[in-house]
Design a protein around this motif. Structure first.
Motif, PDB file in Angstrom:
ATOM      1  N   PRO A 186      38.022 -43.850  22.165  1.00 31.98           N
ATOM      2  CA  PRO A 186      37.776 -42.449  21.800  1.00 31.98           C
ATOM      3  C   PRO A 186      37.627 -42.229  20.300  1.00 31.98           C
ATOM      4  CG  PRO A 186      39.455 -42.570  23.495  1.00 31.98           C
ATOM      5  CD  PRO A 186      39.186 -43.979  23.072  1.00 31.98           C
ATOM      6  N   ILE A 187      38.452 -42.907  19.495  1.00 30.62           N
ATOM      7  CA  ILE A 187      38.358 -42.711  18.043  1.00 30.62           C
ATOM      8  C   ILE A 187      37.021 -43.227  17.518  1.00 30.62           C
ATOM      9  CG2 ILE A 187      39.546 -44.885  17.475  1.00 30.62           C
ATOM     10  CD1 ILE A 187      40.704 -43.437  15.034  1.00 30.62           C
ATOM     11  N   ALA A 188      36.514 -44.344  18.081  1.00 33.55           N
ATOM     12  CA  ALA A 188      35.229 -44.866  17.640  1.00 33.55           C
ATOM     13  C   ALA A 188      34.100 -43.904  17.993  1.00 33.55           C
ATOM     14  CB  ALA A 188      34.973 -46.238  18.261  1.00 33.55           C
ATOM     15  N   ALA A 189      34.140 -43.339  19.198  1.00 32.32           N
ATOM     16  CA  ALA A 189      33.111 -42.389  19.608  1.00 32.32           C
ATOM     17  C   ALA A 189      33.136 -41.137  18.748  1.00 32.32           C
ATOM     18  CB  ALA A 189      33.296 -42.022  21.078  1.00 32.32           C
ATOM     19  N   GLU A 190      34.339 -40.616  18.480  1.00 34.43           N
ATOM     20  CA  GLU A 190      34.453 -39.396  17.690  1.00 34.43           C
ATOM     21  C   GLU A 190      34.015 -39.628  16.250  1.00 34.43           C
ATOM     22  OE1 GLU A 190      35.343 -35.361  16.876  1.00 34.43           O
ATOM     23  OE2 GLU A 190      35.002 -36.465  18.730  1.00 34.43           O
ATOM     24  N   ALA A 191      34.453 -40.732  15.652  1.00 38.90           N
ATOM     25  CA  ALA A 191      34.093 -41.013  14.262  1.00 38.90           C
ATOM     26  C   ALA A 191      32.591 -41.224  14.108  1.00 38.90           C
ATOM     27  CB  ALA A 191      34.857 -42.242  13.768  1.00 38.90           C
ATOM     28  N   ALA A 192      31.991 -41.974  15.035  1.00 41.27           N
ATOM     29  CA  ALA A 192      30.555 -42.230  14.947  1.00 41.27           C
ATOM     30  C   ALA A 192      29.749 -40.947  15.128  1.00 41.27           C
ATOM     31  CB  ALA A 192      30.145 -43.256  15.997  1.00 41.27           C
ATOM     32  N   GLY A 193      30.159 -40.107  16.074  1.00 37.22           N
ATOM     33  CA  GLY A 193      29.445 -38.854  16.296  1.00 37.22           C
ATOM     34  C   GLY A 193      29.493 -37.940  15.091  1.00 37.22           C
ATOM     35  N   ARG A 194      30.675 -37.800  14.506  1.00 38.17           N
ATOM     36  CA  ARG A 194      30.797 -36.941  13.318  1.00 38.17           C
ATOM     37  C   ARG A 194      29.970 -37.494  12.152  1.00 38.17           C
ATOM     38  NH1 ARG A 194      37.100 -34.994  12.582  1.00 38.17           N
ATOM     39  NH2 ARG A 194      37.575 -34.653  14.790  1.00 38.17           N
ATOM     40  N   THR A 195      29.980 -38.822  11.992  1.00 46.10           N
ATOM     41  CA  THR A 195      29.238 -39.433  10.891  1.00 46.10           C
ATOM     42  C   THR A 195      27.747 -39.146  11.015  1.00 46.10           C
ATOM     43  OG1 THR A 195      30.868 -41.211  10.706  1.00 46.10           O
ATOM     44  CG2 THR A 195      28.699 -41.619   9.749  1.00 46.10           C
ATOM     45  N   LEU A 196      27.198 -39.312  12.214  1.00 44.42           N
ATOM     46  CA  LEU A 196      25.777 -39.059  12.412  1.00 44.42           C
ATOM     47  C   LEU A 196      25.433 -37.588  12.209  1.00 44.42           C
ATOM     48  CD1 LEU A 196      24.968 -41.301  15.507  1.00 44.42           C
ATOM     49  CD2 LEU A 196      24.208 -41.642  13.148  1.00 44.42           C
ATOM     50  N   ASN A 197      26.292 -36.710  12.715  1.00 44.78           N
ATOM     51  CA  ASN A 197      25.980 -35.289  12.594  1.00 44.78           C
ATOM     52  C   ASN A 197      26.162 -34.783  11.173  1.00 44.78           C
ATOM     53  OD1 ASN A 197      24.963 -33.171  14.218  1.00 44.78           O
ATOM     54  ND2 ASN A 197      26.924 -32.113  14.049  1.00 44.78           N
ATOM     55  N   GLU A 198      27.051 -35.408  10.409  1.00 46.00           N
ATOM     56  CA  GLU A 198      27.168 -35.059   8.990  1.00 46.00           C
ATOM     57  C   GLU A 198      25.907 -35.480   8.236  1.00 46.00           C
ATOM     58  OE1 GLU A 198      30.061 -35.924   5.126  1.00 46.00           O
ATOM     59  OE2 GLU A 198      29.982 -37.359   6.789  1.00 46.00           O
ATOM     60  N   ALA A 199      25.419 -36.687   8.541  1.00 45.24           N
ATOM     61  CA  ALA A 199      24.239 -37.199   7.847  1.00 45.24           C
ATOM     62  C   ALA A 199      22.959 -36.480   8.266  1.00 45.24           C
ATOM     63  CB  ALA A 199      24.098 -38.696   8.104  1.00 45.24           C
ATOM     64  N   HIS A 200      22.923 -35.995   9.534  1.00 39.75           N
ATOM     65  CA  HIS A 200      21.722 -35.333  10.078  1.00 39.75           C
ATOM     66  C   HIS A 200      22.170 -34.048  10.774  1.00 39.75           C
ATOM     67  CE1 HIS A 200      19.526 -39.115   9.347  1.00 39.75           C
ATOM     68  NE2 HIS A 200      20.601 -39.708   9.818  1.00 39.75           N
ATOM     69  N   PRO A 201      22.467 -33.006  10.016  1.00 38.44           N
ATOM     70  CA  PRO A 201      23.094 -31.807  10.596  1.00 38.44           C
ATOM     71  C   PRO A 201      22.323 -31.218  11.771  1.00 38.44           C
ATOM     72  CG  PRO A 201      23.130 -31.714   8.197  1.00 38.44           C
ATOM     73  CD  PRO A 201      22.273 -32.893   8.569  1.00 38.44           C
ATOM     74  N   CYS A 202      23.048 -30.986  12.855  1.00 42.88           N
ATOM     75  CA  CYS A 202      22.536 -30.311  14.057  1.00 42.88           C
ATOM     76  C   CYS A 202      21.413 -31.068  14.749  1.00 42.88           C
ATOM     77  CB  CYS A 202      22.063 -28.893  13.710  1.00 42.88           C
ATOM     78  SG  CYS A 202      23.338 -27.854  12.992  1.00 42.88           S
ATOM     79  N   ARG A 203      21.290 -32.373  14.474  1.00 43.25           N
ATOM     80  CA  ARG A 203      20.206 -33.138  15.087  1.00 43.25           C
ATOM     81  C   ARG A 203      20.703 -34.191  16.064  1.00 43.25           C
ATOM     82  NH1 ARG A 203      16.820 -36.099  11.118  1.00 43.25           N
ATOM     83  NH2 ARG A 203      15.661 -36.580  13.035  1.00 43.25           N
ATOM     84  N   PHE A 204      21.994 -34.379  16.175  1.00 42.58           N
ATOM     85  CA  PHE A 204      22.518 -35.412  17.061  1.00 42.58           C
ATOM     86  C   PHE A 204      23.297 -34.779  18.203  1.00 42.58           C
ATOM     87  CE2 PHE A 204      26.029 -38.430  18.146  1.00 42.58           C
ATOM     88  CZ  PHE A 204      25.235 -39.345  18.817  1.00 42.58           C
ATOM     89  N   VAL A 205      23.010 -35.237  19.424  1.00 42.29           N
ATOM     90  CA  VAL A 205      23.744 -34.797  20.614  1.00 42.29           C
ATOM     91  C   VAL A 205      24.418 -36.028  21.221  1.00 42.29           C
ATOM     92  CG1 VAL A 205      23.604 -33.751  22.896  1.00 42.29           C
ATOM     93  CG2 VAL A 205      22.122 -32.933  21.061  1.00 42.29           C
ATOM     94  N   LEU A 206      25.713 -35.933  21.432  1.00 46.62           N
ATOM     95  CA  LEU A 206      26.482 -37.044  21.976  1.00 46.62           C
ATOM     96  C   LEU A 206      26.623 -36.888  23.482  1.00 46.62           C
ATOM     97  CD1 LEU A 206      28.212 -39.541  21.858  1.00 46.62           C
ATOM     98  CD2 LEU A 206      30.120 -38.145  21.009  1.00 46.62           C
TER      99      LEU A 206
END
Length: 277
Positions: A71-91
């Motif tokens: 869970p921590i890996a999924a949450e960290a990776a999702g936040r990282t992608l969405n920070e780098a590409h705001p509102c463009r990533f859906v998990l």
């Protein structure tokens, strides 16, 4: 916009071809680009590849598999992608959970929510669950932004919307074949259906819930089932199937263009682009 692209074809092609195809999908006007995770590229690094190849296109994991990460890996990776590409990533999340029966979907989501990271929670991406049955659809509506059903006819879309209610986002996958040879088109459609009815118990259970019989599931799938799951005759049939999902309550239809080879089906995306406009 309500039409996205779904594909497994990226995994069989080199990164340069994948980047070029993603950029073309964006130029054609599609709303989103979805991809699966199964014996290919790792979902979050794959998403990064696609996000960096585009500028506005939404990229969604369809789905990132629970079994491949904590869970921590999924949450960290999702936040990282969405920070780098705001509102463009859906998990999109799904698959088999770590620990098997000892871990429930609710517990996995609880663990994701409890993570304390340096990357702020404001960067948490939208989450969708690979939900088919009523309990998972209810959980998707309760704990995430909605559901991403795969291998479903429009009657399941109506069932999912009724189960989740009006507020949950519903992005459904729809397989299509665009082939000038009608016999080859139906063969491709049947091969696609056969691999799921033969190897995926959860898909068989979902089809039975929708009223398909053991006869429909036998022999790789009946004509009735193949026709329900895959739109394979022409663009007009594809357009009608997309409308049927939208009228049944889908917010987005993610079109998976099937073909006989390993190539990325960009030509099919081009043929369907007028439906987007």
């Amino acid at each position: 916009m309500t039409i996205g692209i779904w594909t497994f074809a990226f995994d069989g092609n080199d990164a340069g071809a994948v980047r070029a195809a993603a950029a073309e999908a964006e130029s054609l006007g599609y709303a989103a680009l979805w991809f699966g995770e199964y014996r290919g590229r790792e979902a979050f690094t794959h998403a990064s590849l696609l996000l960096n190849a585009t500028t506005q296109l939404t990229v969604g994991t369809g789905i990132a598999r629970f079994s491949e990460r904590s869970p921590i890996a999924a949450e960290a990776a999702g936040r990282t992608l969405n920070e780098a590409h705001p509102c463009r990533f859906v998990l999109g999340l799904g698959g088999h959970l770590p620990g098997g029966a000892r871990t429930t979907m609710r517990e996995y989501l609880d663990a994701m929510d409890a993570v304390d990271l340096a990357v702020s929670g404001e960067f948490r991406p939208r989450r969708l669950l690979a939900a088919l049955g009523p309990k998972m659809l209810e959980l998707a509506a309760e704990r995430t932004d909605g559901a991403h059903p795969y291998f479903v006819p429009p009657e399941h879309t109506a069932f999912a919307r009724e189960t989740m209610g009006p507020g949950a986002y519903l992005a459904v996958e729809q397989a299509v074949v665009l082939d000038s040879d009608p016999l080859r088109a139906k063969r491709i459609a049947r091969e696609h259906v056969a691999q799921y009815v033969e190897l995926a118990p959860h898909q068989r259970a979902n089809l039975r819930r929708l009223g398909y019989s053991d006869d429909d599931l036998a022999g790789g799938g009946s004509d009735r089932l193949v026709d329900a799951i895959v739109a394979y005759r022409d663009e007009e049939e594809v357009a009608g199937r997309i409308r049927a999902h939208l009228e049944a309550g889908a917010d987005q239809v993610c079109v998976q263009v099937l073909s006989a080879g390993p190539e990325i089906p960009v030509e099919g995306w081009r043929r369907l682009a007028p439906l987007v406009r």
